[in-house]
Design an enzyme around this catalytic site. Structure first.
Site, PDB file in Angstrom:
ATOM      1  N   ARG A 198     -11.501  37.627  -6.824  1.00 38.62           N
ATOM      2  CA  ARG A 198     -10.333  37.803  -7.653  1.00 38.62           C
ATOM      3  C   ARG A 198      -9.830  36.371  -8.495  1.00 38.62           C
ATOM      4  NH1 ARG A 198      -6.454  40.542  -3.043  1.00 38.62           N
ATOM      5  NH2 ARG A 198      -8.046  41.641  -1.808  1.00 38.62           N
ATOM      6  N   ASP A 202     -11.264  43.235  -9.576  1.00 41.40           N
ATOM      7  CA  ASP A 202     -10.938  44.662  -9.023  1.00 41.40           C
ATOM      8  C   ASP A 202     -10.576  45.420 -10.379  1.00 41.40           C
ATOM      9  OD1 ASP A 202     -11.173  44.224  -6.119  1.00 41.40           O
ATOM     10  OD2 ASP A 202      -9.547  42.914  -6.644  1.00 41.40           O
TER      11      ASP A 202
END
Ligand code: G3P
Ligand code: CA
Length: 267
Positions: free
Chosen positions: A27, A55
């Site tokens: 991330r 994501d």
């Protein structure tokens, strides 16, 4: 779309995976900046990472945006489900303040904007697709087409992954040459069949469910294994020593020093 030497994994074949870095900022540099924001990707780059994971999921109006949860509540100042929110409203939300005041004003990037930003930094990327119920095929197909359209043909590696096989299959159908990774918590008894069904190049597994005998089997089979999420350098070294191909980490600067060089055939 170029392949940079990537080929779908097939049982019994040892395949080159040129250009896939050992350390993937999970991330972005998400221990030091709000996850899945441009700030986290920039910081990952500044801290030496050559690849990030992010994501992506669909909004109500069909735009792929970069956010982990199905709801806005944890990582923005908004409320409600991403799939029930229009991209225009979502673009106004603050995705940084929840992490620290210094990041106030960070936005939820669209996947297209994030890919442009990463390509500009010459960072490789793993796009993990999160599909809401009923959106599995649409998410995979839309993402694959978007990546094929915007990612530079001479850019660093790009890898799609998902826990959802339907999403991987749709991505495979839409853009077969785009590399895919099968994402699971545990490998499961059917890992081989699932990889073959989706023509996956890599197998992504959770660190806390791994055992050494499985890792040795996967190494023998030449399956490139990517493990999430490892923030302890000693654990990282142990996993690299067991033949793990790459690690996802929130602290790339801590894991990069223990990452072994790539064997000649992988570099
Ligand atoms: O892609 C590896 C890892 O990110 C999967 O789990 O929950 O962090 O998206 P999660
Ligand atoms: Ca993820």
């Amino acid at each position: 779309m170029h392949g940079k030497g990537w080929e779908p994994w097939r049982s019994g074949l040892k395949l080159p995976l040129t250009g896939l870095p050992r350390v993937i900022a999970h991330r972005g540099a998400s221990a030091a900046a709000p996850e899945n924001t441009l700030a986290a990707f920039r910081l990952a780059h500044e801290r030496g990472a050559r690849m990030v994971e992010l994501d992506a999921r669909l909004t109500r109006d069909g735009v792929l945006v970069v956010i982990h949860d199905s709801t806005l509540d944890r990582t923005t100042d908004g409320r409600g489900r991403v799939i029930e929110t229009d991209s225009a409203s979502l673009a106004l939300l603050d995705a940084g303040s929840w992490f620290a005041p210094a990041f106030r004003g960070e936005r939820i990037p669209t996947l297209e904007a994030a890919l442009g930003f990463l390509a500009g930094l010459d960072l490789a990327v793993n796009v993990e697709l999160k599909s809401d119920p009923g959106q599995e095929a649409r998410t995979g197909a839309e993402a694959a087409r978007l990546i094929a359209r915007v990612w530079p043909s001479d850019g660093p590696p790009v890898l799609i992954s998902s826990f959802q096989e339907e999403t991987l299959l749709a991505a495979r159908h839409a853009v077969p040459e785009l590399p895919r990774g099968l994402l699971r918590e545990r490998a499961g008894a059917d890992w081989r069949a699932a990889m073959e069904r989706c023509a996956c190049s890599t197998l992504h597994l959770a660190a806390h469910h791994l055992d050494e005998s499985l890792l040795r089997e996967l190494y023998r089979e030449a399956v490139p294994v990517l493990v999430y999420t490892v923030n302890d350098p000693r654990e990282a070294k142990r996993l690299f020593d067991l033949g793990v191909r790459a690690l996802f980490t929130d602290v790339p600067e801590a894991i990069l020093p223990v990452a072994p060089p790539l064997p000649h055939s992988w570099s």
